[in-house]
Scaffold this motif. Structure first.
Motif, short mmCIF file in Angstrom:
data_model
loop_
_atom_site.label_atom_id
_atom_site.label_comp_id
_atom_site.label_asym_id
_atom_site.label_seq_id
_atom_site.Cartn_x
_atom_site.Cartn_y
_atom_site.Cartn_z
N TYR A 174 0.85 -1.18 0.00
CA TYR A 174 0.00 0.00 0.00
C TYR A 174 0.89 1.23 0.00
CZ TYR A 174 -4.16 2.80 1.03
OH TYR A 174 -5.21 3.70 0.96
N SER A 175 0.66 2.13 -0.94
CA SER A 175 1.59 3.27 -1.06
C SER A 175 0.88 4.58 -1.40
CB SER A 175 2.63 2.96 -2.15
OG SER A 175 1.98 2.60 -3.37
N PRO A 176 0.10 5.11 -0.45
CA PRO A 176 -0.52 6.42 -0.68
C PRO A 176 0.54 7.51 -0.72
CG PRO A 176 -0.81 5.74 1.59
CD PRO A 176 -0.21 4.57 0.88
N LYS A 177 0.32 8.50 -1.56
CA LYS A 177 1.25 9.62 -1.70
C LYS A 177 0.97 10.69 -0.64
CE LYS A 177 2.96 7.75 -5.44
NZ LYS A 177 4.28 7.09 -5.40
N CYS A 178 2.00 11.42 -0.31
CA CYS A 178 1.84 12.57 0.58
C CYS A 178 1.72 13.83 -0.27
CB CYS A 178 3.04 12.68 1.52
SG CYS A 178 2.96 14.07 2.68
N ASP A 179 0.72 14.64 -0.02
CA ASP A 179 0.52 15.88 -0.76
C ASP A 179 1.39 16.97 -0.13
OD1 ASP A 179 -0.38 18.29 -1.85
OD2 ASP A 179 -2.43 17.56 -2.07
N LEU A 180 2.57 17.17 -0.71
CA LEU A 180 3.53 18.11 -0.11
C LEU A 180 3.07 19.55 -0.22
CD1 LEU A 180 6.94 16.58 -1.30
CD2 LEU A 180 5.66 16.14 0.81
N ALA A 181 2.46 19.91 -1.34
CA ALA A 181 2.02 21.30 -1.52
C ALA A 181 0.96 21.67 -0.50
CB ALA A 181 1.49 21.50 -2.94
N THR A 182 0.01 20.77 -0.28
CA THR A 182 -1.05 21.06 0.69
C THR A 182 -0.50 21.01 2.10
OG1 THR A 182 -2.64 20.07 -0.84
CG2 THR A 182 -3.38 20.45 1.40
N THR A 183 0.47 20.12 2.34
CA THR A 183 1.14 20.09 3.65
C THR A 183 1.81 21.43 3.93
OG1 THR A 183 1.53 17.70 3.56
CG2 THR A 183 2.93 18.98 5.04
N ASP A 184 2.53 21.95 2.94
CA ASP A 184 3.20 23.25 3.11
C ASP A 184 2.18 24.34 3.43
OD1 ASP A 184 5.88 22.55 2.71
OD2 ASP A 184 5.71 22.70 0.53
N ALA A 185 1.08 24.35 2.70
CA ALA A 185 0.07 25.39 2.91
C ALA A 185 -0.53 25.30 4.31
CB ALA A 185 -1.03 25.27 1.85
N MET A 186 -0.81 24.07 4.76
CA MET A 186 -1.37 23.89 6.08
C MET A 186 -0.37 24.30 7.17
SD MET A 186 -2.95 20.47 7.85
CE MET A 186 -1.38 19.61 7.72
N VAL A 187 0.88 23.91 6.99
CA VAL A 187 1.92 24.26 7.97
C VAL A 187 2.10 25.78 8.02
CG1 VAL A 187 4.40 24.13 8.45
CG2 VAL A 187 3.13 22.06 7.86
N ASN A 188 2.01 26.44 6.88
CA ASN A 188 2.13 27.90 6.86
C ASN A 188 1.04 28.56 7.69
OD1 ASN A 188 4.40 27.85 5.25
ND2 ASN A 188 3.28 28.14 3.34
N ILE A 189 -0.19 28.03 7.58
CA ILE A 189 -1.30 28.56 8.37
C ILE A 189 -1.04 28.36 9.86
CG2 ILE A 189 -3.73 28.18 8.97
CD1 ILE A 189 -3.48 29.70 6.41
N LEU A 190 -0.62 27.15 10.22
CA LEU A 190 -0.35 26.85 11.63
C LEU A 190 0.80 27.70 12.17
CD1 LEU A 190 -0.73 22.96 11.55
CD2 LEU A 190 -2.24 24.56 12.72
N ASN A 191 1.88 27.80 11.38
CA ASN A 191 3.04 28.56 11.83
C ASN A 191 2.73 30.05 11.96
OD1 ASN A 191 4.67 26.35 12.13
ND2 ASN A 191 5.68 26.58 10.14
N ALA A 192 1.90 30.56 11.05
CA ALA A 192 1.50 31.97 11.13
C ALA A 192 0.74 32.23 12.42
CB ALA A 192 0.65 32.35 9.92
N ALA A 193 -0.11 31.28 12.80
CA ALA A 193 -0.87 31.42 14.05
C ALA A 193 0.06 31.35 15.25
CB ALA A 193 -1.92 30.32 14.14
N ILE A 194 1.06 30.46 15.17
CA ILE A 194 2.03 30.32 16.27
C ILE A 194 2.87 31.59 16.40
CG2 ILE A 194 4.06 29.05 17.07
CD1 ILE A 194 2.82 26.58 15.61
N LYS A 195 3.38 32.07 15.26
CA LYS A 195 4.21 33.29 15.27
C LYS A 195 3.40 34.49 15.76
CE LYS A 195 7.39 32.04 11.53
NZ LYS A 195 7.82 32.37 10.14
N GLY A 196 2.15 34.51 15.38
CA GLY A 196 1.29 35.63 15.79
C GLY A 196 0.83 35.51 17.23
N LYS A 197 1.31 34.46 17.89
CA LYS A 197 0.98 34.22 19.30
C LYS A 197 -0.53 34.16 19.54
CE LYS A 197 5.32 36.17 21.00
NZ LYS A 197 5.98 37.15 21.90
N ALA A 198 -1.18 33.44 18.62
CA ALA A 198 -2.63 33.26 18.78
C ALA A 198 -2.89 32.61 20.13
CB ALA A 198 -3.16 32.38 17.65
N LYS A 199 -3.80 33.19 20.89
CA LYS A 199 -4.02 32.69 22.25
C LYS A 199 -4.48 31.23 22.25
CE LYS A 199 -8.75 34.54 22.54
NZ LYS A 199 -9.67 35.41 23.33
N GLU A 200 -5.17 30.81 21.15
CA GLU A 200 -5.64 29.44 21.09
C GLU A 200 -4.50 28.43 21.00
OE1 GLU A 200 -8.66 32.20 19.31
OE2 GLU A 200 -6.52 31.83 19.03
#
Length: 211
Positions: free
Chosen positions: A119-145
């Motif tokens: 079984y060999s599902p692919k990892c979607d790197l472009a979408t991973t990057d986009a999601m990580v960018n959203i999370l990191n932006a929230a972290i850098k912005g010190k989102a209280k959540e």
């Protein structure tokens, strides 16, 4: 009436009662988050290989649920699937980051065929990057959540898909036709923190038209 038959009726009742709701939800932008049980390690998959699947009380119930899940996913036609497995914890939030991760057989003492799955599902790197960018932006912005996250998301370029990913997917999507992403849990296992993390990642990932 056997317990297995009663369980199957419960599945049928639950799935049929939600089908009309699914049709209306599928028309909206936000797609659902689901909790998926894969049973005891690779046992449901082995039961299917040995053609004892629906005769076995527990494995039969799980297999029927995963059969339904494969069709349920088709209704939404997602670009990719985000999975968070109970079998991956890190002190720092991490994500899988390689095009074709191998399978990580993180279970022990099962029959030999449990370690020879193809079984060999692919990892979607472009979408991973986009999601990580959203999370990191929230972290850098010190989102209280997300104040519990002390550092940015870590890219893991060596870990394979653990069995919390590949066992349910090999049964629900045997053709591995949809790319996937995986985020780790945090070793704290703090329920509130993970709920807040889910809100942020879900806000990004399940907007069908905008990623």
């Amino acid at each position: 009436m056997s317990q297995a038959t009663e369980n199957e009726k419960k599945v049928d009742t639950t799935l049929s009662s939600s089908s009309s709701k699914d049709e209306s939800v599928a028309k909206k932008q936000r797609q659902p988050s689901l909790y998926v049980c894969h049973g005891g390690g690779p046992m449901p998959y082995l039961a299917k290989l040995r053609k004892t699947s629906y005769d076995d009380e527990t494995n039969g119930f799980i297999l029927k649920s995963l059969d339904w899940l494969g069709g349920y996913i088709d209704k939404y036609k997602p670009k990719a699937l985000l999975l968070i497995s109970a079998h991956w914890e890190e002190s720092q939030l991490a994500c899988i980051y390689q095009k074709s991760p191998s399978l990580f057989y993180d279970y022990y003492g099962f029959p030999k065929e449990s370690y020879k799955l193809a079984y060999s599902p692919k990892c979607d790197l472009a979408t991973t990057d986009a999601m990580v960018n959203i999370l990191n932006a929230a972290i850098k912005g010190k989102a209280k959540e997300l104040k519990f996250l002390k550092s940015e998301v870590k890219y893991d370029k060596s870990r394979g898909w653990d069995h919390g990913v590949f066992i349910p997917l090999i049964l629900a999507r045997p053709n591995a036709d949809i790319p996937i992403l995986q985020l780790s849990l945090l070793t704290s296992l703090n329920a509130t923190d993970h709920l807040e993390l889910g809100k942020v990642s879900n806000f990004f990932f399940f907007l069908k038209k905008n990623y």
